[in-house]
Motif scaffolding. Structure first.
Motif, PDB file in Angstrom:
ATOM      1  N   HIS A  42      -5.369  -5.411   5.608  1.00 13.41           N
ATOM      2  CA  HIS A  42      -6.117  -6.409   5.944  1.00 13.41           C
ATOM      3  C   HIS A  42      -5.712  -7.655   4.943  1.00 13.41           C
ATOM      4  N   SER A  43      -6.106  -8.869   5.724  1.00 14.57           N
ATOM      5  CA  SER A  43      -6.100 -10.261   5.091  1.00 14.57           C
ATOM      6  C   SER A  43      -4.574 -10.561   4.618  1.00 14.57           C
ATOM      7  N   ASN A  44      -3.794 -10.130   5.208  1.00 14.28           N
ATOM      8  CA  ASN A  44      -2.335 -10.476   4.930  1.00 14.28           C
ATOM      9  C   ASN A  44      -1.641 -10.967   6.219  1.00 14.28           C
ATOM     10  N   ASP A  45      -0.591 -11.633   5.936  1.00 13.34           N
ATOM     11  CA  ASP A  45       0.278 -12.469   7.172  1.00 13.34           C
ATOM     12  C   ASP A  45       1.451 -11.761   7.556  1.00 13.34           C
ATOM     13  N   ILE A  46       1.181 -10.308   7.771  1.00 11.43           N
ATOM     14  CA  ILE A  46       2.488  -9.452   8.108  1.00 11.43           C
ATOM     15  C   ILE A  46       3.028  -9.875   9.273  1.00 11.43           C
TER      16      ILE A  46
END
Length: 110
Positions: A42-46
């Motif tokens: 969560h809260s990554n820019d994958i």
């Protein structure tokens, strides 16, 4: 940033929590981690795997990564039924690719 490929050396890893980082990519080799069953990202820019794969959960993510990893050696990638919307950029990096299967996806852009 990219999760380092050396993570695959953690062969006993079952759960991986990488919430709230600046990650953009998971290495295809992660698909070969034998015991990994849960990833929290969560809260990554994958961007790799693509969003439509990431929304389907850990099992689908790992299957996708394994398909890419296996494709490097076999010159064949089968990424059927992942609900992909476009040809993933990471597939385009497999310059020795001879065969690509994208059946049963939602591809609109090649």
């Amino acid at each position: 940033s990219v999760v380092p490929e050396e993570i695959i050396d953690l062969t006993g890893l079952k759960k991986l929590a990488l919430d709230h980082n600046l990650l953009t990519e998971l290495p295809p080799a992660m698909g070969t981690m034998p015991l990994l069953r849960s990833m929290k990202l969560h809260s990554n820019d994958i961007k790799s795997p693509p969003k439509e794969v990431n929304l389907q959960g850990t099992t689908v993510q790992l299957n996708y990564l394994k398909a890419l990893h296996d494709g490097k050696r076999a010159e064949r990638v089968v990424i059927d039924s992942f609900d992909l919307l476009e040809l993933p950029k990471e597939v385009c990096r497999l310059t020795a690719l001879v065969s690509l299967s994208l059946n049963d996806n939602q591809v609109r852009v090649m």
